[in-house]
Scaffold this active site. Structure first.
Site, mmCIF file in Angstrom:
data_model
loop_
_atom_site.group_PDB
_atom_site.id
_atom_site.type_symbol
_atom_site.label_atom_id
_atom_site.label_comp_id
_atom_site.label_asym_id
_atom_site.label_seq_id
_atom_site.Cartn_x
_atom_site.Cartn_y
_atom_site.Cartn_z
ATOM 1 C CG HIS A 170 53.912 27.430 -40.811
ATOM 2 N ND1 HIS A 170 54.644 27.981 -41.846
ATOM 3 C CD2 HIS A 170 52.616 27.727 -41.067
ATOM 4 C CE1 HIS A 170 53.829 28.583 -42.681
ATOM 5 N NE2 HIS A 170 52.580 28.437 -42.247
ATOM 6 C CG PHE A 171 52.871 20.582 -39.311
ATOM 7 C CD1 PHE A 171 52.072 19.770 -40.104
ATOM 8 C CD2 PHE A 171 54.242 20.424 -39.387
ATOM 9 C CE1 PHE A 171 52.626 18.824 -40.947
ATOM 10 C CE2 PHE A 171 54.815 19.478 -40.231
ATOM 11 C CZ PHE A 171 54.001 18.674 -41.017
ATOM 12 C CG ASP B 181 47.970 31.950 -37.107
ATOM 13 O OD1 ASP B 181 48.404 31.205 -37.995
ATOM 14 O OD2 ASP B 181 47.586 33.123 -37.329
ATOM 15 C CB ILE B 182 49.337 36.975 -35.277
ATOM 16 C CG1 ILE B 182 49.292 38.301 -34.556
ATOM 17 C CG2 ILE B 182 49.191 37.162 -36.766
ATOM 18 C CD1 ILE B 182 50.474 39.204 -34.875
ATOM 19 C CG ASN C 16 48.320 26.094 -45.881
ATOM 20 O OD1 ASN C 16 47.506 25.206 -46.084
ATOM 21 N ND2 ASN C 16 48.056 27.140 -45.121
#
Ligand code: AMP
Ligand code: ZN
Length: 134
Positions: free
Chosen positions: A98-99, A29-30, A85
């Site tokens: 996405h998880f 994740d960025i 989410n």
């Protein structure tokens, strides 16, 4: 409509990939909640858990399992959170399922959501409403 995660899969947007197979891709994740926060996504575009076919969802969750173990072994994390989410109201910003795998440390200051209590009879009523739809 362009999708940022589809562009990452195509290689048009750079990412730090940690895992890839025929159906699944995982990258950092960025904007990490913690170092090693990884997103695990299907290569095919599906918005959420209701849209994704069961076969691909199964492969996706196996990818989550692989990444979770790698985060523990590779980063020495004693545990991690797995979170999806689902829909904008739940905080889903990117509409490509996405998880999140979020490595945790003891006393890392990340607190879970506040919890409440059911009023009299509410739990039975709510459980019934859900049960009737399954
Ligand atoms: P969500 O709120 O569940 O939709 O999560 C979307 C996540 O995607 C957020 O945690 C973002 O930080 C992450 N994100 C957005 N753009 C990128 C990108 N280009 N590379 C990696 N992660 C990204
Ligand atoms: Zn997509």
């Amino acid at each position: 409509m362009s999708c940022i995660f589809c562009e990452i899969i195509k290689g048009n947007i750079p990412s730090n990939k940690v895992y890839e197979d025929e159906d699944v891709c995982a990258f950092l994740d960025i904007m990490p909640i913690s170092y090693g926060h990884t997103l695990v996504i299907p290569k095919e575009h599906y918005a959420n858990i209701e849209d994704i076919p069961e076969k691909i969802l199964s492969k996706l969750i196996l990818g989550v399992k692989k990444v979770g173990k790698a985060v523990k072994d590779g980063l020495g994390a004693p545990g991690y959170n797995v979170c999806e989410n689902n829909d904008p109201v739940a905080g889903q910003i990117v509409p490509h399922i996405h998880f999140h795998v979020v490595p945790r440390k003891h006393n890392d200051g990340l607190h879970s959501w506040p919890q409440g209590k059911y009023g009299d009879g509410d739990a039975e009523e709510i459980a019934g409403k859900i049960k009737n739809q399954i």
